[in-house]
Design a protein around this motif. Structure first.
Motif, short mmCIF file in Angstrom:
data_model
loop_
_atom_site.label_atom_id
_atom_site.label_comp_id
_atom_site.label_asym_id
_atom_site.label_seq_id
_atom_site.Cartn_x
_atom_site.Cartn_y
_atom_site.Cartn_z
N TYR A 17 0.85 -1.20 0.00
CA TYR A 17 0.00 0.00 0.00
C TYR A 17 0.89 1.25 0.00
CZ TYR A 17 -4.10 -2.87 0.96
OH TYR A 17 -5.11 -3.79 0.87
N ILE A 23 3.17 -5.90 1.64
CA ILE A 23 2.26 -6.83 2.31
C ILE A 23 2.45 -8.24 1.73
CG2 ILE A 23 -0.18 -7.32 2.84
CD1 ILE A 23 0.67 -4.64 3.94
N PRO A 42 -2.79 -14.27 10.85
CA PRO A 42 -3.09 -13.21 11.82
C PRO A 42 -3.71 -11.96 11.19
CG PRO A 42 -0.85 -14.05 12.12
CD PRO A 42 -1.38 -14.67 10.85
N ASN A 43 -4.35 -11.16 12.01
CA ASN A 43 -4.89 -9.86 11.58
C ASN A 43 -3.77 -9.06 10.91
OD1 ASN A 43 -6.68 -9.82 14.64
ND2 ASN A 43 -7.57 -10.14 12.64
N GLY A 44 -4.11 -8.44 9.82
CA GLY A 44 -3.15 -7.55 9.16
C GLY A 44 -2.11 -8.25 8.32
N SER A 45 -2.22 -9.58 8.14
CA SER A 45 -1.17 -10.29 7.39
C SER A 45 -1.38 -10.21 5.88
CB SER A 45 -1.09 -11.75 7.85
OG SER A 45 -2.34 -12.37 7.73
N GLY A 46 -2.54 -9.73 5.44
CA GLY A 46 -2.73 -9.51 3.99
C GLY A 46 -3.75 -10.42 3.33
N LYS A 47 -4.61 -11.07 4.11
CA LYS A 47 -5.60 -12.01 3.55
C LYS A 47 -6.60 -11.28 2.65
CE LYS A 47 -6.98 -13.23 7.68
NZ LYS A 47 -6.16 -12.23 8.44
N THR A 48 -7.19 -10.22 3.19
CA THR A 48 -8.17 -9.45 2.41
C THR A 48 -7.50 -8.83 1.19
OG1 THR A 48 -9.53 -9.01 4.35
CG2 THR A 48 -9.75 -7.47 2.52
N THR A 49 -6.29 -8.34 1.38
CA THR A 49 -5.52 -7.76 0.27
C THR A 49 -5.37 -8.80 -0.85
OG1 THR A 49 -4.34 -6.36 1.84
CG2 THR A 49 -3.30 -6.69 -0.32
N GLN A 90 -15.35 -8.69 3.41
CA GLN A 90 -15.25 -8.82 4.88
C GLN A 90 -16.28 -7.92 5.54
OE1 GLN A 90 -11.26 -8.36 6.36
NE2 GLN A 90 -11.87 -8.64 8.48
N GLU A 168 -14.17 -13.96 5.71
CA GLU A 168 -14.77 -14.04 7.05
C GLU A 168 -16.30 -14.11 7.02
OE1 GLU A 168 -12.88 -12.03 10.16
OE2 GLU A 168 -10.95 -11.97 9.17
N HIS A 197 -11.18 -17.09 10.99
CA HIS A 197 -10.38 -17.42 12.17
C HIS A 197 -11.04 -18.57 12.95
CE1 HIS A 197 -7.86 -13.92 11.53
NE2 HIS A 197 -8.95 -13.20 11.36
N1 LIG Z 1 -6.37 0.79 1.99
C1 LIG Z 1 -5.26 0.59 2.73
N2 LIG Z 1 -4.29 1.53 2.80
C2 LIG Z 1 -3.18 1.32 3.52
N3 LIG Z 1 -2.92 0.18 4.22
C3 LIG Z 1 -3.86 -0.77 4.17
C4 LIG Z 1 -5.08 -0.63 3.43
N4 LIG Z 1 -5.83 -1.75 3.58
C5 LIG Z 1 -5.11 -2.55 4.38
N5 LIG Z 1 -3.94 -1.98 4.73
C6 LIG Z 1 -2.89 -2.57 5.57
O1 LIG Z 1 -2.42 -3.75 4.95
C7 LIG Z 1 -2.20 -4.79 5.91
C8 LIG Z 1 -2.99 -6.02 5.47
O2 LIG Z 1 -4.37 -5.73 5.55
P1 LIG Z 1 -5.48 -6.82 5.21
O3 LIG Z 1 -6.80 -6.13 5.35
O4 LIG Z 1 -5.17 -7.45 3.91
O5 LIG Z 1 -5.23 -7.86 6.40
P2 LIG Z 1 -6.06 -9.14 6.84
O6 LIG Z 1 -5.09 -10.28 6.90
O7 LIG Z 1 -7.26 -9.29 5.98
O8 LIG Z 1 -6.48 -8.75 8.34
P3 LIG Z 1 -7.83 -9.06 9.20
O9 LIG Z 1 -7.68 -10.48 9.73
O10 LIG Z 1 -7.77 -8.05 10.30
O11 LIG Z 1 -9.01 -8.88 8.31
C9 LIG Z 1 -2.61 -4.21 7.25
O12 LIG Z 1 -1.47 -3.82 7.94
C10 LIG Z 1 -3.48 -3.01 6.90
O13 LIG Z 1 -3.33 -1.99 7.84
#
Ligand SMILES: Nc1ncnc2c1ncn2[C@@H]1O[C@H](COP(=O)(O)OP(=O)(O)OP(=O)(O)O)[C@@H](O)[C@H]1O
Ligand SMILES: [Mg+2]
Length: 241
Positions: A17, A23, A42-49, A90, A168, A197
């Motif tokens: 990002y 990520i 884990p949260n923030g590891s990039g799954k949604t990305t 999500q 999720e 999770h």
């Molecule tokens: N639009 C954005 N701009 C900047 N950083 C972002 C953006 N979206 C997500 N991030 C960052 O990218 C990282 C991965 O986010 P992502 O949403 O992919 O995680 P996740 O594994 O789906 O987490 P969760 O389990 O909390 O849903 C996080 O550190 C988040 O803060």
């Protein structure tokens, strides 16, 4: 597409990002017909990305994506596959945008060129399938969080996709509704990737569980071992109880 060809193939995908915090790093992934994959990390590891990259909602900084054997090179390529690949967001508020439930659920089929009558038929059938027959005239923004999640799933299923990407799907759902989603998924003959999770749910609905670590996907056998023992995920990290 031949049977042995992956539905989704990601090659050397990297994404950030902002420049300083990548990520995903040189990630490879192949997803085949009838695969039922769980993704726990884990949260923030990039799954949604990762899901958003698969759908072309984000652009990788490096690497390539193929769907059904076709390289995804421009927005139109992704627009075509979005009819065949249903993403459950999500956050249900990212999914729902019409005034009423029936309008939201029939939006996809209408957009795919179905007649109004056909779109309404499919939508009613889908709502019925999810136990939401009474919901069609409900005002979308007044639904509860769990109700929104279920209606979101209905908007995805009404497009009759070949692949589901579920981010999720159980969040905010009560025990009975979680059981409904679990049985819907186990009954449906469809390929999917689920982010969750909830380990019990993953054990029931998926054949393989992957994890995301340092920007790459791993088929983590230790995830399975721990699932049985402690119902949480450690990957390769040493730990105590
Ligand atoms: N639009 C954005 N701009 C900047 N950083 C972002 C953006 N979206 C997500 N991030 C960052 O990218 C990282 C991965 O986010 P992502 O949403 O992919 O995680 P996740 O594994 O789906 O987490 P969760 O389990 O909390 O849903 C996080 O550190 C988040 O803060
Ligand atoms: Mg997420």
């Amino acid at each position: 597409m031949t049977e042995s060809q992956p539905i989704i193939k990601m090659n050397g995908i990297s994404f950030a990002y902002s420049e300083n915090s990548p990520i995903l790093k040189d990630l490879d992934f192949e997803f085949f017909k009838n695969n039922k994959i769980g993704l726990i990390a884990p949260n923030g590891s990039g799954k949604t990305t990762l899901f958003h990259l698969m759908m072309g909602l984000l652009k990788p900084t490096a690497g390539s994506i193929e769907f059904f054997g076709k390289p995804m090179t421009c927005e139109q390529d992704f627009a075509d596959i979005r009819y065949r690949t249903g993403l459950l967001f999500q956050d249900a508020d990212d999914q729902l945008f019409c005034p009423t439930v029936l309008e939201d659920v029939s939006f996809g089929p209408l957009n795919m060129g179905k007649s109004r009558k056909e779109a309404i038929e499919i939508s009613r059938r889908t709502l019925d399938f999810l136990g939401l027959s009474d919901f069609e005239n409900r005002i979308t923004f007044k639904l509860s969080g769990g109700e929104k999640k279920l209606v979101s799933l209905a908007t995805v299923l009404s497009m009759e996709p070949e692949v589901l990407l579920l981010d999720e799907p159980l969040t905010g759902l009560d025990t009975k509704t979680r059981a409904t989603i679990t049985s819907v998924l186990t009954e449906m003959n469809i390929s999917y990737i689920i982010i969750s999770h909830n380990i019990e749910f993953m054990k029931t609905t998926t054949d393989q569980i992957l994890t995301l670590r340092d920007g790459k996907l791993y088929d983590d056998a230790q995830v399975h071992v721990h699932i049985h023992d402690h119902a949480h995920v450690h990957g390769n990290m040493p730990h105590k109880h």
